[in-house]
Design a protein around this motif. Structure first.
Motif, PDB file in Angstrom:
ATOM      1  N   LYS A 175       0.849  -1.186   0.000  1.00  0.00           N
ATOM      2  CA  LYS A 175       0.000   0.000   0.000  1.00  0.00           C
ATOM      3  C   LYS A 175       0.887   1.240   0.000  1.00  0.00           C
ATOM      4  CE  LYS A 175      -0.550   0.355   5.061  1.00  0.00           C
ATOM      5  NZ  LYS A 175      -1.522   0.414   6.178  1.00  0.00           N
ATOM      6  N   ASN A 176       0.276   2.386  -0.287  1.00  0.00           N
ATOM      7  CA  ASN A 176       0.957   3.689  -0.252  1.00  0.00           C
ATOM      8  C   ASN A 176       2.189   3.720  -1.150  1.00  0.00           C
ATOM      9  OD1 ASN A 176      -0.963   4.517   1.625  1.00  0.00           O
ATOM     10  ND2 ASN A 176       0.317   3.975   3.376  1.00  0.00           N
TER      11      ASN A 176
ATOM     12  N   LYS B  28      -3.739  -3.730  -8.997  1.00  0.00           N
ATOM     13  CA  LYS B  28      -4.459  -2.930  -8.012  1.00  0.00           C
ATOM     14  C   LYS B  28      -5.717  -3.661  -7.577  1.00  0.00           C
ATOM     15  CE  LYS B  28      -6.420   1.675  -7.225  1.00  0.00           C
ATOM     16  NZ  LYS B  28      -5.819   1.768  -5.887  1.00  0.00           N
TER      17      LYS B  28
ATOM     18  N   GLY C  85      -8.556  -2.692  -4.993  1.00  0.00           N
ATOM     19  CA  GLY C  85      -9.111  -1.736  -4.035  1.00  0.00           C
ATOM     20  C   GLY C  85      -8.057  -0.734  -3.611  1.00  0.00           C
ATOM     21  N   GLU C  86      -7.787  -0.660  -2.307  1.00  0.00           N
ATOM     22  CA  GLU C  86      -6.800   0.282  -1.780  1.00  0.00           C
ATOM     23  C   GLU C  86      -5.406  -0.332  -1.681  1.00  0.00           C
ATOM     24  OE1 GLU C  86      -7.457   3.480  -1.223  1.00  0.00           O
ATOM     25  OE2 GLU C  86      -9.460   3.027  -2.041  1.00  0.00           O
ATOM     26  N   LYS C  87      -5.261  -1.594  -2.044  1.00  0.00           N
ATOM     27  CA  LYS C  87      -3.954  -2.246  -1.936  1.00  0.00           C
ATOM     28  C   LYS C  87      -3.515  -2.766  -3.293  1.00  0.00           C
ATOM     29  CE  LYS C  87      -6.033  -6.635  -0.391  1.00  0.00           C
ATOM     30  NZ  LYS C  87      -6.099  -7.626   0.701  1.00  0.00           N
ATOM     31  N   TYR C  88      -2.261  -3.222  -3.352  1.00  0.00           N
ATOM     32  CA  TYR C  88      -1.681  -3.727  -4.592  1.00  0.00           C
ATOM     33  C   TYR C  88      -1.092  -5.116  -4.353  1.00  0.00           C
ATOM     34  CZ  TYR C  88      -1.875   1.084  -6.324  1.00  0.00           C
ATOM     35  OH  TYR C  88      -2.289   2.330  -6.715  1.00  0.00           O
TER      36      TYR C  88
END
Length: 385
Positions: free
Chosen positions: A7-8, A58, A60-63
């Motif tokens: 993430k990020n 990808k 959702g909000e994570k990879y």
């Protein structure tokens, strides 16, 4: 295979190099399965002149960071690429299963399909060595011969590489490739023996079997006079199929055994013996001296390629197939073509980078049908009228 959830991530500018890993370019917005609506990025990597892709997906909000099945890097290379990518993207790790990946194993035993396979010493070949018991046995039994082991299962390769180092075995060479193609890289009359022990039967996909008319003829070509091809199988169907393939030869010398004990037994074989399964051996003895082959291979693209001529379908020719699967955007000046090309029974999955200079991301195997397919591909996509 090893993967991570991240993430990020920060945006990365390509090309960039970190810890000896070259990140060459990224292919954006790839949809392998449109119905899944999952965004993929292919990231081109190079370590010690060996190129492969990793995939950033990808979710959702994570990879999800995982490997590309076509370019199939070794686990040790994959670990280096993953860790270096995390550093250049300053990503945070959510979860990972790469802790168990061993550090890079000695590569002096590892060859690529493009390396020279014609040694001064006599050669023994084993296709699909699995746990490596028989391969290591051959290396110890014949210390003055070069033992070429062919395998596509990465953990098996890593295990044998480690054993070679620990036991100081220096006459083994490993190739991570389709065994049906490797013999074409060896000159005629150079091989002492070829072992195909417990190949996958492929009852539902017989075209994928190792034993075929083409393979048998290649085996005869590379074998020295009085050399042999040894098939060992627990499959009744595979035994019967292979026997008929051998009997289709104009002449042959076969030796056939049932439930014969060998000097070494694999874990797989031990399991079948406990189940009282029959095990069959076929030895094909070579009694001919084959002529040498002289072929010149050139997989370069001399002229520009017109991608507007591409239709996403398979083109079938007399001896080979060319199947265009997708066209992916690298940047404003370059695209990536994903295709399958080569002989019907053993086509290769390939990528072509198309731009001011066009090239295969990894070259096809030097095989006469791959050369014919490449020449036809150049003709089909030539910018010249």
């Amino acid at each position: 295979m090893p993967h991570l959830y991240l993430k990020n991530l920060k945006e990365v500018q390509y090309p960039i190099e970190k810890n000896g890993v070259k990140f060459l370019f990224k292919v954006d917005d790839i949809y392998y399965k449109k119905e899944d609506n999952k965004n993929f990025n292919l990231i081109a990597c190079e370590i010690e002149n060996r190129k492969f892709f990793i995939i950033l997906q990808k979710r959702g909000e994570k990879y999800l960071l995982k490997y590309d099945k076509i370019t199939r890097p070794l686990s040790s290379y994959l670990k280096r690429a993953y860790l270096s990518f995390i550093q250049i993207s300053e990503a945070e790790i959510i979860s990972s299963n790469i802790e168990g990946i061993r550090d890079k194993q000695p590569q002096k035993y590892l060859l690529t399909i493009d390396d020279n396979l014609n040694f001064n010493d006599e050669i023994i070949v084993e296709i699909g060595f699995g746990s490596g018991r028989h391969l290591l046995h051959l290396a110890k039994k014949y210390p003055k011969k070069i033992i070429i082991g062919i395998e596509i299962h990465k953990p098996s390769i890593e295990q044998v590489l480690k054993r070679c180092e620990l036991e100081n075995i220096s006459n083994i060479r490993i190739i991570d490739y389709d065994g049906r193609l490797v013999l074409s890289k060896i000159q005629s009359n150079r091989v002492h023996s070829i072992y195909v022990h417990f190949p996958v039967p492929w009852d539902k996909k017989p075209h994928r079997r190792v034993i075929s008319e083409y393979f048998i003829n290649e085996a005869i070509r590379v074998l020295k006079k009085d050399g042999f091809l040894h098939l060992r199988t627990d499959s009744d169907n595979y035994f019967e199929y292979s026997f008929h393939q051998f009997m289709n030869l104009n002449k042959n010398e076969l030796k056939i055994y049932k439930n014969r004990e060998l000097e070494v037994s694999s874990k797989y074989e031990d399991r079948w013996k406990k189940m009282n399964k029959n095990i069959y051996d076929i030895f094909l003895i070579n009694d001919t001296i084959s002529s040498e082959i002289e072929e010149n291979f050139n997989f370069a693209f001399d002229n520009c390629l017109d991608i507007s001529k591409i239709e996403k379908r398979a083109y079938l020719f007399d001896e080979f197939v060319i199947h265009f699967e997708s066209i992916l955007q690298i940047d404003e000046k370059r695209v990536l073509i994903k295709l399958t090309m080569g002989a019907f029974e053993r086509p290769e999955h390939l990528y072509i980078v198309v731009g001011e200079e066009s090239y295969y991301f990894n070259n096809p195997v030097k095989h006469k049908l791959n050369q014919k397919a490449h020449n036809k591909l150049k003709e089909m996509l030539s910018c010249q009228k």
